[in-house]
Design a protein around this motif. Structure first.
Motif, PDB file in Angstrom:
ATOM      1  N   TYR A 149       0.829  -1.205   0.000  1.00 25.47           N
ATOM      2  CA  TYR A 149       0.000   0.000   0.000  1.00 25.47           C
ATOM      3  C   TYR A 149       0.863   1.255   0.000  1.00 25.47           C
ATOM      4  CZ  TYR A 149      -4.363  -2.491   0.792  1.00 25.47           C
ATOM      5  OH  TYR A 149      -5.469  -3.284   0.638  1.00 25.47           O
ATOM      6  N   THR A 150       0.359   2.288  -0.691  1.00 26.55           N
ATOM      7  CA  THR A 150       0.975   3.616  -0.675  1.00 26.55           C
ATOM      8  C   THR A 150      -0.078   4.614  -0.194  1.00 26.55           C
ATOM      9  OG1 THR A 150       2.378   3.038  -2.566  1.00 26.55           O
ATOM     10  CG2 THR A 150       2.148   5.377  -2.031  1.00 26.55           C
ATOM     11  N   VAL A 151       0.319   5.446   0.778  1.00 25.18           N
ATOM     12  CA  VAL A 151      -0.597   6.421   1.367  1.00 25.18           C
ATOM     13  C   VAL A 151      -0.044   7.815   1.120  1.00 25.18           C
ATOM     14  CG1 VAL A 151      -1.785   7.177   3.457  1.00 25.18           C
ATOM     15  CG2 VAL A 151      -1.218   4.751   3.148  1.00 25.18           C
ATOM     16  N   HIS A 152      -0.815   8.676   0.442  1.00 24.39           N
ATOM     17  CA  HIS A 152      -0.437  10.067   0.198  1.00 24.39           C
ATOM     18  C   HIS A 152      -1.216  10.946   1.169  1.00 24.39           C
ATOM     19  CE1 HIS A 152       1.686   9.309  -3.678  1.00 24.39           C
ATOM     20  NE2 HIS A 152       0.852   8.278  -3.716  1.00 24.39           N
ATOM     21  N   VAL A 153      -0.499  11.680   2.020  1.00 20.62           N
ATOM     22  CA  VAL A 153      -1.129  12.547   3.020  1.00 20.62           C
ATOM     23  C   VAL A 153      -0.803  14.001   2.693  1.00 20.62           C
ATOM     24  CG1 VAL A 153      -1.355  13.081   5.475  1.00 20.62           C
ATOM     25  CG2 VAL A 153      -0.834  10.727   4.744  1.00 20.62           C
ATOM     26  N   SER A 154      -1.832  14.842   2.605  1.00 17.57           N
ATOM     27  CA  SER A 154      -1.646  16.280   2.396  1.00 17.57           C
ATOM     28  C   SER A 154      -2.078  17.023   3.654  1.00 17.57           C
ATOM     29  CB  SER A 154      -2.488  16.759   1.208  1.00 17.57           C
ATOM     30  OG  SER A 154      -2.077  16.117   0.016  1.00 17.57           O
ATOM     31  N   THR A 155      -1.287  18.043   4.041  1.00 17.41           N
ATOM     32  CA  THR A 155      -1.582  18.823   5.246  1.00 17.41           C
ATOM     33  C   THR A 155      -1.428  20.309   4.942  1.00 17.41           C
ATOM     34  OG1 THR A 155       0.713  18.866   6.024  1.00 17.41           O
ATOM     35  CG2 THR A 155      -0.635  16.958   6.667  1.00 17.41           C
ATOM     36  N   GLU A 156      -1.762  21.134   5.930  1.00 20.73           N
ATOM     37  CA  GLU A 156      -1.412  22.551   5.877  1.00 20.73           C
ATOM     38  C   GLU A 156      -1.155  23.033   7.299  1.00 20.73           C
ATOM     39  OE1 GLU A 156      -4.679  24.516   4.008  1.00 20.73           O
ATOM     40  OE2 GLU A 156      -5.821  24.696   5.867  1.00 20.73           O
ATOM     41  N   ASP A 157      -0.285  24.044   7.405  1.00 21.45           N
ATOM     42  CA  ASP A 157       0.032  24.573   8.730  1.00 21.45           C
ATOM     43  C   ASP A 157      -0.842  25.791   9.019  1.00 21.45           C
ATOM     44  OD1 ASP A 157       1.084  26.663   7.279  1.00 21.45           O
ATOM     45  OD2 ASP A 157       3.185  26.133   7.683  1.00 21.45           O
ATOM     46  N   GLU A 158      -0.524  26.515  10.086  1.00 20.05           N
ATOM     47  CA  GLU A 158      -1.356  27.648  10.505  1.00 20.05           C
ATOM     48  C   GLU A 158      -1.373  28.777   9.482  1.00 20.05           C
ATOM     49  OE1 GLU A 158       2.322  28.985  13.394  1.00 20.05           O
ATOM     50  OE2 GLU A 158       0.263  29.352  14.039  1.00 20.05           O
ATOM     51  N   ASP A 159      -0.334  28.836   8.642  1.00 16.54           N
ATOM     52  CA  ASP A 159      -0.272  29.871   7.610  1.00 16.54           C
ATOM     53  C   ASP A 159      -0.874  29.409   6.282  1.00 16.54           C
ATOM     54  OD1 ASP A 159       1.031  31.663   9.330  1.00 16.54           O
ATOM     55  OD2 ASP A 159       2.964  30.677   8.910  1.00 16.54           O
ATOM     56  N   GLY A 160      -1.359  28.176   6.256  1.00 15.91           N
ATOM     57  CA  GLY A 160      -1.920  27.645   5.022  1.00 15.91           C
ATOM     58  C   GLY A 160      -0.902  27.031   4.094  1.00 15.91           C
ATOM     59  N   ALA A 161       0.355  26.914   4.542  1.00 16.65           N
ATOM     60  CA  ALA A 161       1.395  26.312   3.701  1.00 16.65           C
ATOM     61  C   ALA A 161       1.155  24.806   3.599  1.00 16.65           C
ATOM     62  CB  ALA A 161       2.772  26.599   4.279  1.00 16.65           C
TER      63      ALA A 161
ATOM     64  N   GLY B  50       1.755  20.806   3.204  1.00 17.69           N
ATOM     65  CA  GLY B  50       2.725  19.756   3.523  1.00 17.69           C
ATOM     66  C   GLY B  50       2.326  18.469   2.822  1.00 17.69           C
ATOM     67  N   ARG B  51       3.282  17.614   2.637  1.00 21.52           N
ATOM     68  CA  ARG B  51       3.009  16.356   1.932  1.00 21.52           C
ATOM     69  C   ARG B  51       3.874  15.254   2.515  1.00 21.52           C
ATOM     70  NH1 ARG B  51       1.377  15.508  -3.484  1.00 21.52           N
ATOM     71  NH2 ARG B  51       0.622  13.348  -3.636  1.00 21.52           N
ATOM     72  N   LYS B  52       3.280  14.057   2.658  1.00 24.85           N
ATOM     73  CA  LYS B  52       4.052  12.906   3.102  1.00 24.85           C
ATOM     74  C   LYS B  52       3.527  11.674   2.389  1.00 24.85           C
ATOM     75  CE  LYS B  52       7.171  10.751   5.491  1.00 24.85           C
ATOM     76  NZ  LYS B  52       8.614  11.020   5.225  1.00 24.85           N
ATOM     77  N   VAL B  53       4.456  10.887   1.850  1.00 23.66           N
ATOM     78  CA  VAL B  53       4.091   9.628   1.191  1.00 23.66           C
ATOM     79  C   VAL B  53       4.581   8.477   2.062  1.00 23.66           C
ATOM     80  CG1 VAL B  53       4.328   8.195  -0.864  1.00 23.66           C
ATOM     81  CG2 VAL B  53       4.228  10.689  -1.087  1.00 23.66           C
ATOM     82  N   LEU B  54       3.666   7.603   2.438  1.00 18.40           N
ATOM     83  CA  LEU B  54       3.974   6.460   3.293  1.00 18.40           C
ATOM     84  C   LEU B  54       3.739   5.172   2.521  1.00 18.40           C
ATOM     85  CD1 LEU B  54       1.856   7.851   6.216  1.00 18.40           C
ATOM     86  CD2 LEU B  54       4.356   7.836   6.200  1.00 18.40           C
ATOM     87  N   ALA B  55       4.508   4.158   2.783  1.00 21.38           N
ATOM     88  CA  ALA B  55       4.350   2.875   2.107  1.00 21.38           C
ATOM     89  C   ALA B  55       4.521   1.750   3.119  1.00 21.38           C
ATOM     90  CB  ALA B  55       5.350   2.734   0.968  1.00 21.38           C
ATOM     91  N   PHE B  56       3.763   0.700   2.953  1.00 24.75           N
ATOM     92  CA  PHE B  56       3.864  -0.452   3.858  1.00 24.75           C
ATOM     93  C   PHE B  56       3.257  -1.675   3.186  1.00 24.75           C
ATOM     94  CE2 PHE B  56      -0.266   1.334   4.554  1.00 24.75           C
ATOM     95  CZ  PHE B  56      -1.103   0.247   4.750  1.00 24.75           C
ATOM     96  N   ASP B  57       3.543  -2.833   3.753  1.00 31.74           N
ATOM     97  CA  ASP B  57       2.985  -4.101   3.285  1.00 31.74           C
ATOM     98  C   ASP B  57       2.089  -4.695   4.366  1.00 31.74           C
ATOM     99  OD1 ASP B  57       4.366  -4.124   0.811  1.00 31.74           O
ATOM    100  OD2 ASP B  57       6.176  -4.807   1.841  1.00 31.74           O
ATOM    101  N   THR B  58       1.069  -5.419   3.941  1.00 26.71           N
ATOM    102  CA  THR B  58       0.242  -6.157   4.894  1.00 26.71           C
ATOM    103  C   THR B  58       0.696  -7.609   4.929  1.00 26.71           C
ATOM    104  OG1 THR B  58      -1.389  -6.589   3.176  1.00 26.71           O
ATOM    105  CG2 THR B  58      -1.783  -4.693   4.604  1.00 26.71           C
TER     106      THR B  58
END
Length: 416
Positions: free
Chosen positions: A109-121, A123-131
């Motif tokens: 599995y690949t998980v794409h996470v999008s975020t933003e901070d208090e200023d609206g900037a 963020g991005r993180k891509v996570l990968a794992f196996d079951t």
């Protein structure tokens, strides 16, 4: 060709840049948070999945949580290696996302996470794992029947699953992994009785003095996204002589054959009107030297003309609902002449003792010329041989036919 729309778009952007000057650009990059390159959001989130080489439990949901008061999650997308999405829900405040659909076992599995901070900037993180595979407690296991030993040539092989399998493709996976071998070799097939039980039989009865083995190759095999094959114990049985008792309710005689040769002819009585003995092939299920049989157990009111409460000896059972071949000394005057029982096949004590000593589990008892219903194929003993070979094969998942669960009509009481 007409390029004018594209030219107008480029010129419009150029003029707008010129008019606004260097401070703000509508078509280029600027200091606005929405146009900034996403930063690594690892410090903004926590993830419930595994770290490193450890594999995730496919039965546990995924969860992504935003850290800190000002950070929030804006989007999460999880897909497997085949591009299939995992359904999930994001909280209204952007603080938590969790999966709402199960994960597949042994998948990447690949998980794409999008975020933003208090200023609206962004963020991005891509996570990968196996079951991993499901736990042993959740594996699909097979229990073969009957118990190892010697049986008659009518004994089917049964396979009981510890979990239901309903999908036709999954059934095909299971069936291909269940192997039955016979020496001498015969043609045979599995038939799905319901979602947890299969029976195997040849086109004809098993050969006399055969050795039959059943085994499962399911261990480690993926049946569905959430079900894997477990380890199962193999089975070996042998057959004896081919013993057949043909019970003719019309002539009131039973003819017994061993390996095709007649060895006995016995006067009998079968079910009287209203209690007719079932027609068809039955298989001996077991034997009891003594059985107490009561009419109340099959719905006959105590004190009625049909009521009975009798000690019965040399009882050979052929249905779970209580049909036996047994000694009936009270009806010897009718044996060979008329049908007076409540469904069982009655005979003299001497003949019943001979039958009891000669027949064993898996031997064949076939009733003909009765006015009774036909023997149920399943649910009241082994009526498997009453299904035509064509219909039997249609009950195999490998024939692309998915049979419904049969309705059992068995009564749970003796019938004398």
């Amino acid at each position: 060709m007409n390029h004018s729309p594209r030219i107008r778009t480029v010129l419009g952007c150029t003029l707008l840049v010129a008019a606004l000057g260097a401070g703000v650009t509508a078509c280029g990059s600027s200091g606005h948070p929405l146009s900034a390159k996403p930063y690594d959001a690892a410090s903004q989130i926590t993830f419930s999945g595994p770290v490193g080489a450890k594999k995730a439990d496919p039965d546990k949901p995924l969860e992504v949580t935003a850290q800190g008061d000002e950070s929030r999650i804006t989007d999460v997308t999880a897909t497997d290696a085949m591009g299939r999405y995992v359904a999930g829900e994001l909280a209204a405040d952007g603080k938590r996302w969790h999966s709402t659909a199960p994960l597949a076992a042994d998948a990447h599995y690949t998980v794409h996470v999008s975020t933003e901070d208090e200023d609206g900037a962004p963020g991005r993180k891509v996570l990968a794992f196996d079951t991993g595979n499901p736990s042993k407690e959740k594996a699909l296991k097979v229990t073969f029947g009957p118990e190892g030993g010697k049986y008659g040539v009518g004994q089917p092989i049964t396979a009981e699953l510890n979990k239901p399998v309903k999908d036709p493709k999954a059934r095909a996976v299971v069936e291909r992994a269940l192997k039955v071998d016979s020496q001498p070799a015969v043609q045979g097939a599995w038939h799905w009785v319901d979602s947890k039980e299969l029976h195997f039989r040849p086109q004809e009865y098993w050969p006399a003095h055969a050795t039959i083995t059943a085994r499962s190759n399911l261990e480690g095999i993926k049946v569905t996204d959430r079900l894997w094959g477990g380890k199962s114990k193999p089975l070996t049985i042998t057959t004896g002589d081919r013993l057949e008792a043909i019970t003719d309710a019309g002539s009131h005689y039973m003819t017994v054959y061993r390996n095709g040769e007649e060895i006995n002819s016995i006067p009998i009585t079968t079910g009287k009107p209203g209690f007719e003995t079932r027609n068809g092939v039955k298989v001996v299920l077991g034997q009891e030297y003594y059985v107490r049989m009561r009419g109340t157990s099959i719905g006959i009111a105590e004190g009625s003309s049909d009521s009975y409460n009798l000690p019965v000896y040399y009882a050979t059972r052929v249905t779970w609902s209580g049909e036996y071949v047994h000694a009936a000394p009270w009806s010897t005057g009718s044996q060979g002449y008329e049908n007076v029982s409540h469904g069982c096949t009655g005979m003299s004590t001497g003949n019943a003792e001979w039958f009891f000593d000669t027949f064993h589990k898996g031997d064949i008892v076939k009733v003909v010329n009765s006015y009774g219903d036909d023997m149920d194929p399943f649910g009241n003993g082994f009526g498997d041989w009453n299904v035509s070979w064509k219909k039997w094969q249609e009950g195999s998942a490998l024939s692309n036919t998915d049979k419904p669960d049969p309705a059992s009509q068995a009564r749970l009481s003796p019938e004398v």
